[in-house]
Design an enzyme around this catalytic site. Structure first.
Site, mmCIF file in Angstrom:
data_model
loop_
_atom_site.group_PDB
_atom_site.id
_atom_site.type_symbol
_atom_site.label_atom_id
_atom_site.label_comp_id
_atom_site.label_asym_id
_atom_site.label_seq_id
_atom_site.Cartn_x
_atom_site.Cartn_y
_atom_site.Cartn_z
ATOM 1 N N ARG A 144 7.709 22.831 21.253
ATOM 2 C CA ARG A 144 8.212 21.441 21.191
ATOM 3 C C ARG A 144 7.693 20.687 19.966
ATOM 4 O O ARG A 144 7.616 19.463 19.956
ATOM 5 C CB ARG A 144 7.871 20.665 22.468
ATOM 6 C CG ARG A 144 8.432 21.303 23.717
ATOM 7 C CD ARG A 144 8.370 20.338 24.898
ATOM 8 N NE ARG A 144 8.903 20.977 26.093
ATOM 9 C CZ ARG A 144 8.159 21.621 26.978
ATOM 10 N NH1 ARG A 144 6.869 21.701 26.824
ATOM 11 N NH2 ARG A 144 8.721 22.181 28.032
ATOM 12 N N LYS B 135 15.229 16.178 7.367
ATOM 13 C CA LYS B 135 16.390 16.938 7.854
ATOM 14 C C LYS B 135 16.016 18.411 7.897
ATOM 15 O O LYS B 135 15.606 18.979 6.877
ATOM 16 C CB LYS B 135 17.586 16.752 6.919
ATOM 17 C CG LYS B 135 18.398 15.507 7.207
ATOM 18 C CD LYS B 135 19.689 15.538 6.408
ATOM 19 C CE LYS B 135 20.542 14.320 6.674
ATOM 20 N NZ LYS B 135 21.741 14.296 5.827
ATOM 21 N N GLU C 166 21.084 16.676 -7.897
ATOM 22 C CA GLU C 166 20.698 15.765 -6.806
ATOM 23 C C GLU C 166 20.072 14.485 -7.381
ATOM 24 O O GLU C 166 20.194 13.407 -6.795
ATOM 25 C CB GLU C 166 19.739 16.444 -5.813
ATOM 26 C CG GLU C 166 20.339 17.638 -5.061
ATOM 27 C CD GLU C 166 21.361 17.263 -3.968
ATOM 28 O OE1 GLU C 166 21.649 16.065 -3.762
ATOM 29 O OE2 GLU C 166 21.885 18.205 -3.320
ATOM 30 N N LYS D 232 15.159 7.821 -2.766
ATOM 31 C CA LYS D 232 15.447 8.484 -1.490
ATOM 32 C C LYS D 232 14.562 7.894 -0.380
ATOM 33 O O LYS D 232 15.024 7.676 0.743
ATOM 34 C CB LYS D 232 15.254 9.996 -1.587
ATOM 35 C CG LYS D 232 15.495 10.643 -0.223
ATOM 36 C CD LYS D 232 16.062 12.003 -0.215
ATOM 37 C CE LYS D 232 16.265 12.460 1.226
ATOM 38 N NZ LYS D 232 16.668 13.829 1.354
ATOM 39 N N GLU E 70 20.479 8.737 9.686
ATOM 40 C CA GLU E 70 21.828 8.756 9.102
ATOM 41 C C GLU E 70 22.905 8.114 9.984
ATOM 42 O O GLU E 70 23.945 8.710 10.259
ATOM 43 C CB GLU E 70 22.221 10.197 8.724
ATOM 44 C CG GLU E 70 23.344 10.202 7.689
ATOM 45 C CD GLU E 70 23.665 11.586 7.168
ATOM 46 O OE1 GLU E 70 22.755 12.257 6.656
ATOM 47 O OE2 GLU E 70 24.838 11.988 7.259
ATOM 48 N N ARG F 67 22.204 6.194 4.933
ATOM 49 C CA ARG F 67 21.794 7.529 4.470
ATOM 50 C C ARG F 67 22.983 8.411 4.108
ATOM 51 O O ARG F 67 22.826 9.381 3.359
ATOM 52 C CB ARG F 67 20.896 8.203 5.523
ATOM 53 C CG ARG F 67 20.295 9.496 5.015
ATOM 54 C CD ARG F 67 19.134 9.981 5.835
ATOM 55 N NE ARG F 67 18.671 11.271 5.341
ATOM 56 C CZ ARG F 67 17.588 11.891 5.764
ATOM 57 N NH1 ARG F 67 16.830 11.329 6.676
ATOM 58 N NH2 ARG F 67 17.246 13.066 5.263
ATOM 59 N N ASN G 271 25.171 11.859 0.723
ATOM 60 C CA ASN G 271 26.168 12.940 0.775
ATOM 61 C C ASN G 271 27.187 12.829 -0.357
ATOM 62 O O ASN G 271 28.170 13.571 -0.381
ATOM 63 C CB ASN G 271 26.906 12.928 2.127
ATOM 64 C CG ASN G 271 25.952 13.208 3.269
ATOM 65 O OD1 ASN G 271 24.951 13.904 3.079
ATOM 66 N ND2 ASN G 271 26.211 12.654 4.433
ATOM 67 N N HIS H 299 28.882 15.843 -1.612
ATOM 68 C CA HIS H 299 28.581 16.975 -0.734
ATOM 69 C C HIS H 299 29.749 17.430 0.150
ATOM 70 O O HIS H 299 29.811 18.602 0.505
ATOM 71 C CB HIS H 299 27.360 16.665 0.146
ATOM 72 C CG HIS H 299 26.065 16.767 -0.609
ATOM 73 N ND1 HIS H 299 25.744 15.921 -1.660
ATOM 74 C CD2 HIS H 299 25.017 17.619 -0.497
ATOM 75 C CE1 HIS H 299 24.553 16.239 -2.128
ATOM 76 N NE2 HIS H 299 24.089 17.275 -1.448
ATOM 77 N N HIS I 254 30.183 21.164 -0.408
ATOM 78 C CA HIS I 254 29.965 22.212 0.604
ATOM 79 C C HIS I 254 31.205 23.101 0.718
ATOM 80 O O HIS I 254 31.098 24.314 0.894
ATOM 81 C CB HIS I 254 29.655 21.596 1.972
ATOM 82 C CG HIS I 254 28.248 21.068 2.070
ATOM 83 N ND1 HIS I 254 27.833 20.230 3.078
ATOM 84 C CD2 HIS I 254 27.162 21.254 1.283
ATOM 85 C CE1 HIS I 254 26.561 19.934 2.913
ATOM 86 N NE2 HIS I 254 26.122 20.541 1.828
ATOM 87 N N HIS J 151 24.169 25.471 -5.032
ATOM 88 C CA HIS J 151 24.447 24.227 -4.301
ATOM 89 C C HIS J 151 24.688 23.048 -5.256
ATOM 90 O O HIS J 151 25.697 22.336 -5.151
ATOM 91 C CB HIS J 151 23.271 23.929 -3.361
ATOM 92 C CG HIS J 151 23.406 22.647 -2.608
ATOM 93 N ND1 HIS J 151 24.283 22.479 -1.570
ATOM 94 C CD2 HIS J 151 22.787 21.444 -2.771
ATOM 95 C CE1 HIS J 151 24.195 21.244 -1.111
ATOM 96 N NE2 HIS J 151 23.298 20.587 -1.821
HETATM 97 N N1 GLY Z 1 20.026 15.580 1.419
HETATM 98 C C1 GLY Z 1 20.631 14.491 2.063
HETATM 99 C C2 GLY Z 1 19.740 13.791 3.012
HETATM 100 O O1 GLY Z 1 18.549 14.034 3.027
HETATM 101 O O2 GLY Z 1 20.188 12.968 3.767
#
Ligand code: GLY
Length: 334
Positions: free
Chosen positions: A115, A137, A179, A216, A226, A230, A234, A237, A241, A253
């Site tokens: 956990r 994430k 990025e 960030k 998100e 947030r 993206n 992205h 993707h 990527h």
């Molecule tokens: N890489 C996108 C985020 O961390 O939300």
């Protein structure tokens, strides 16, 4: 330099250390004590995980093959089995030494073992240093959908050593820079200009990393899980993707995300982003049709069940969020 990131709505904080030579200080930063599993991959110079293991002592190194396709259920369960077999407990820790794949997988293992056990991230690619290592994430890919199984699980600390970037190829370095371009395009024209005009990337890298992380952090502190803001991260992205999946490994990527950014911006912004991508020898056009990309986007949407939020940039340093139907996302109707 040290930054502190505080999550919301549940408040917890952790330090992001950015310092040349920080890898060799992992012992004093993380603290000796407890058992460590160091997760890395075959593309990361083995000296980085060995350095951390030697400094911390009582450590086991687990190496998976390099590549996004290894961020999967089999590796997740194999690492969990390894932890059980080696008697890891809740007071032990997992340390990621690698890029985004390793950070995502190590974080997900840490979030699910007993956990949740302590997780430290030592990103070794530019992409993971400026973006994926912070913000909590964690995920694995499943049923052909990227990051569909995962958790928000914050690290105890992120240790960023710009010196480890010296072993990256130019291609990997420039892919990771995308990025930072994303952060600059959406929030900070000065950062964009710095990247645009840089005559010696290696000299400017620490400033680029630090500023990207500050941006960030600001986003994650306002919207850790998100729900809204947030989603700006993206930018590029959704299509990126799809390009990555459709091209089956041809693009890194960042390369795919760079091309993805060009779909949703004004002509002026598209021109500036394109120039930056070309300056760093990044691809600006992919051979995959809009119809084909739309199929990949629809597949992801079906699996995730969420609306598609598109981030558009009409002026560098700002952005707009739009909710669009999957069939309209690339101006393509079935
Ligand atoms: N890489 C996108 C985020 O961390 O939300």
């Amino acid at each position: 330099m040290k930054l502190n990131l505080t999550t919301t709505p549940t408040s917890s904080s952790y330090e992001i250390v950015v310092e040349k030579g920080a890898l060799a200080k992992a012992g004093e930063l993380i603290g000796i004590g407890g058992k460590s599993l160091i997760l890395t991959d075959s593309g990361v110079p083995a000296q980085y995980s060995r350095t951390v293991a030697d400094i911390l002592g009582n450590s086991l190194i687990y190496t998976i093959p390099q590549g996004e396709e290894n961020k999967n259920v089999s590796n997740w369960t194999a690492i969990l089995s390894f932890l059980v077999e080696h008697g890891f407990t809740r007071t032990d820790r997992i340390i990621a030494v690698g890029g985004g794949v390793i950070g995502d997988l190590a974080g997900f293992v840490a979030s699910t073992f007993m956990r949740g056990i302590s997780f430290y991230n030592i990103p070794t690619t530019l992409l993971s240093q400026v973006d994926s290592s912070i913000g909590g994430k964690t995920a694995i890919d499943f049923c052909g959908v990227k990051n569909i199984v995962g958790a928000f699980y914050q690290p105890k600390m992120v240790i960023i050593d710009p010196l480890v970037l010296n072993t990256l190829s130019d291609r990997e370095l420039h892919s990771g820079l995308v990025e930072a371009v994303k952060m600059a395009a959406t929030f900070d024209e000065d950062l964009f200009t710095l990247i645009e005009n840089s005559t010696c990337l290696s000299e400017d890298l620490e400033r680029i990393i630090t500023r990207s992380l500050e941006l960030k952090r600001m986003v994650v502190e306002q919207d850790t899980t998100e729900k809204g803001l947030r989603k700006v991260l993206n930018f590029g992205h959704t299509v990126g993707h799809a390009i990555e999946a459709a091209a089956e490994g041809k693009y890194l990527h960042g390369e795919a995300v760079g091309m993805g950014m060009l779909y949703f911006c004004s002509d002026i912004v598209r021109g500036r982003i394109k120039n930056v991508l070309e300056k760093y020898a990044l691809p600006v056009e992919c051979e995959i049709s809009r119809e084909h990309l739309a199929e990949y986007i629809a597949h992801d949407k079906k699996a995730s069940g969420s609306d598609i939020t598109i981030i558009a940039v009409n002026q560098i340093g700002s952005f707009e969020m739009k909710s669009v139907n999957v069939k309209q996302v690339l101006g393509y109707e079935e």
